[in-house]
Design an enzyme around this catalytic site. Sequence first.
Site, PDB file in Angstrom:
ATOM      1  N   GLU A 162      -9.504  -1.136   5.411  1.00 14.06           N
ATOM      2  CA  GLU A 162     -10.176  -0.834   6.667  1.00 14.06           C
ATOM      3  C   GLU A 162     -11.446  -1.686   6.812  1.00 14.06           C
ATOM      4  O   GLU A 162     -11.918  -2.276   5.833  1.00 14.06           O
ATOM      5  CB  GLU A 162     -10.543   0.659   6.698  1.00 14.06           C
ATOM      6  CG  GLU A 162      -9.343   1.599   6.634  1.00 14.06           C
ATOM      7  CD  GLU A 162      -8.600   1.713   7.965  1.00 14.06           C
ATOM      8  OE1 GLU A 162      -8.527   0.724   8.721  1.00 14.06           O
ATOM      9  OE2 GLU A 162      -8.067   2.811   8.234  1.00 14.06           O
ATOM     10  N   HIS A 221      -7.324  -4.408  10.204  1.00 13.49           N
ATOM     11  CA  HIS A 221      -7.051  -4.164   8.781  1.00 13.49           C
ATOM     12  C   HIS A 221      -5.771  -4.864   8.328  1.00 13.49           C
ATOM     13  O   HIS A 221      -4.863  -5.111   9.119  1.00 13.49           O
ATOM     14  CB  HIS A 221      -7.056  -2.676   8.434  1.00 13.49           C
ATOM     15  CG  HIS A 221      -5.915  -1.856   8.905  1.00 13.49           C
ATOM     16  ND1 HIS A 221      -6.065  -0.725   9.683  1.00 13.49           N
ATOM     17  CD2 HIS A 221      -4.579  -1.956   8.680  1.00 13.49           C
ATOM     18  CE1 HIS A 221      -4.893  -0.179   9.902  1.00 13.49           C
ATOM     19  NE2 HIS A 221      -3.965  -0.909   9.322  1.00 13.49           N
ATOM     20  N   ASP A 258      -7.573  -2.477  14.329  1.00 18.51           N
ATOM     21  CA  ASP A 258      -8.975  -2.705  13.955  1.00 18.51           C
ATOM     22  C   ASP A 258      -9.132  -3.895  13.008  1.00 18.51           C
ATOM     23  O   ASP A 258     -10.191  -4.087  12.411  1.00 18.51           O
ATOM     24  CB  ASP A 258      -9.556  -1.440  13.314  1.00 18.51           C
ATOM     25  CG  ASP A 258      -8.796  -1.019  12.048  1.00 18.51           C
ATOM     26  OD1 ASP A 258      -7.832  -1.719  11.656  1.00 18.51           O
ATOM     27  OD2 ASP A 258      -9.168   0.009  11.454  1.00 18.51           O
ATOM     28  N   ASP A 308       0.834  -1.200   0.000  1.00 16.77           N
ATOM     29  CA  ASP A 308       0.000   0.000   0.000  1.00 16.77           C
ATOM     30  C   ASP A 308       0.871   1.254   0.000  1.00 16.77           C
ATOM     31  O   ASP A 308       2.090   1.177   0.181  1.00 16.77           O
ATOM     32  CB  ASP A 308      -0.955  -0.007   1.211  1.00 16.77           C
ATOM     33  CG  ASP A 308      -0.266  -0.381   2.526  1.00 16.77           C
ATOM     34  OD1 ASP A 308       0.972  -0.409   2.577  1.00 16.77           O
ATOM     35  OD2 ASP A 308      -0.982  -0.650   3.504  1.00 16.77           O
TER      36      ASP A 308
HETATM   37  C1  GLP Z   1      -0.464   0.356   8.668  1.00 18.85           C
HETATM   38  C2  GLP Z   1      -0.093  -0.461   7.453  1.00 18.85           C
HETATM   39  C3  GLP Z   1      -0.361  -1.926   7.659  1.00 18.85           C
HETATM   40  C4  GLP Z   1       0.212  -2.361   8.988  1.00 18.85           C
HETATM   41  C5  GLP Z   1      -0.445  -1.615  10.106  1.00 18.85           C
HETATM   42  C6  GLP Z   1       0.077  -2.007  11.478  1.00 18.85           C
HETATM   43  O1  GLP Z   1      -1.787   0.730   8.684  1.00 18.85           O
HETATM   44  N1  GLP Z   1      -0.759  -0.022   6.253  1.00 18.85           N
HETATM   45  O2  GLP Z   1       0.198  -2.668   6.586  1.00 18.85           O
HETATM   46  O3  GLP Z   1       0.040  -3.743   9.159  1.00 18.85           O
HETATM   47  O4  GLP Z   1      -0.187  -0.238   9.911  1.00 18.85           O
HETATM   48  O5  GLP Z   1       1.283  -1.333  11.730  1.00 18.85           O
HETATM   49  P1  GLP Z   1       2.318  -1.766  12.828  1.00 18.85           P
HETATM   50  O6  GLP Z   1       2.965  -2.997  12.319  1.00 18.85           O
HETATM   51  O7  GLP Z   1       3.264  -0.611  12.920  1.00 18.85           O
HETATM   52  O8  GLP Z   1       1.544  -1.989  14.069  1.00 18.85           O
END
Ligand code: GLP
Length: 260
Positions: A143, A138, A136, A67
């Site tokens: 989302e 995702h 959440d 993304d």
């Molecule tokens: C972002 C990214 C996701 C990731 C999520 C959790 O929203 N787009 O790909 O998994 O954050 O991030 P973290 O690994 O820092 O908790």
Amino acid sequence: MEVVILPDAAAGAGVVADAVAALLGRRPEAVLGLATGSSPVPVYDELVARYRAGAVSFAQARAFLLDEYVGLPAGHPQSYATYIDRVFTSRVDFGPGAVRSPDGTASDLAAAGVAYEAAIKAAGGVDLQLLGIGGDGHIGFNEPGSSLASRTRLKTLTGQTRADNARFFASLDDVPRHVITQGVGTILAARHLVLVAQGATKAAAVALAVEGPVTAMVPASALQLHPHVTVVLDEAAASRLSLASYYRETYANKPAWQGL
Ligand code: GLP
């Protein structure tokens, strides 16, 4: 779905790096799916260490990022293309142009999504997709409410996700509202999905994703529909799983030849 519960992130990074190295050993031109966020960083650090030790090479591999924020200029320090370059891909030996990300600067974002899907297909599809999980539920930036059949497209971030990611920006107002992300359907098309999560803040989302009903309200629950999924957790992230002792017993007694 295989759930692997290990004492800490370093132990998890070791088993995921083993799977990536085994894939590249049998298929040097493999296509990796890379995730941003902090969760996969221990995996990237472990892969960099193995690369420096001469144990793994990415010279023929290709990679696709999940993304990207919309509207950040190319080279912005918080763009995901810049982030993955900084934490992983520039530290190993990927060839020029081998790492792709969705184009968040495109004037026609719908066309950029279609082009990204075509590029993944032209590369032969993703062999191993690394994933984190949002609080959440995702995956990528899909989302709650995202179609489980979705493909790379524009999404609007929830207030919660923008607040979670505000720590990387000067202020909440600087966090983009829009993103371009592989869809849940795009992610499910990869051959092997490896989700990593650490810490108590992920425990509820992990439990819903792994043991709850399949629902667009928890996009990561769509992983239950995939035939080859590995979920690698530390103790805290696993703390709300009702079948945790079964997963531990299964992993402890797994035949060595099976791999992840
Ligand atoms: C972002 C990214 C996701 C990731 C999520 C959790 O929203 N787009 O790909 O998994 O954050 O991030 P973290 O690994 O820092 O908790």
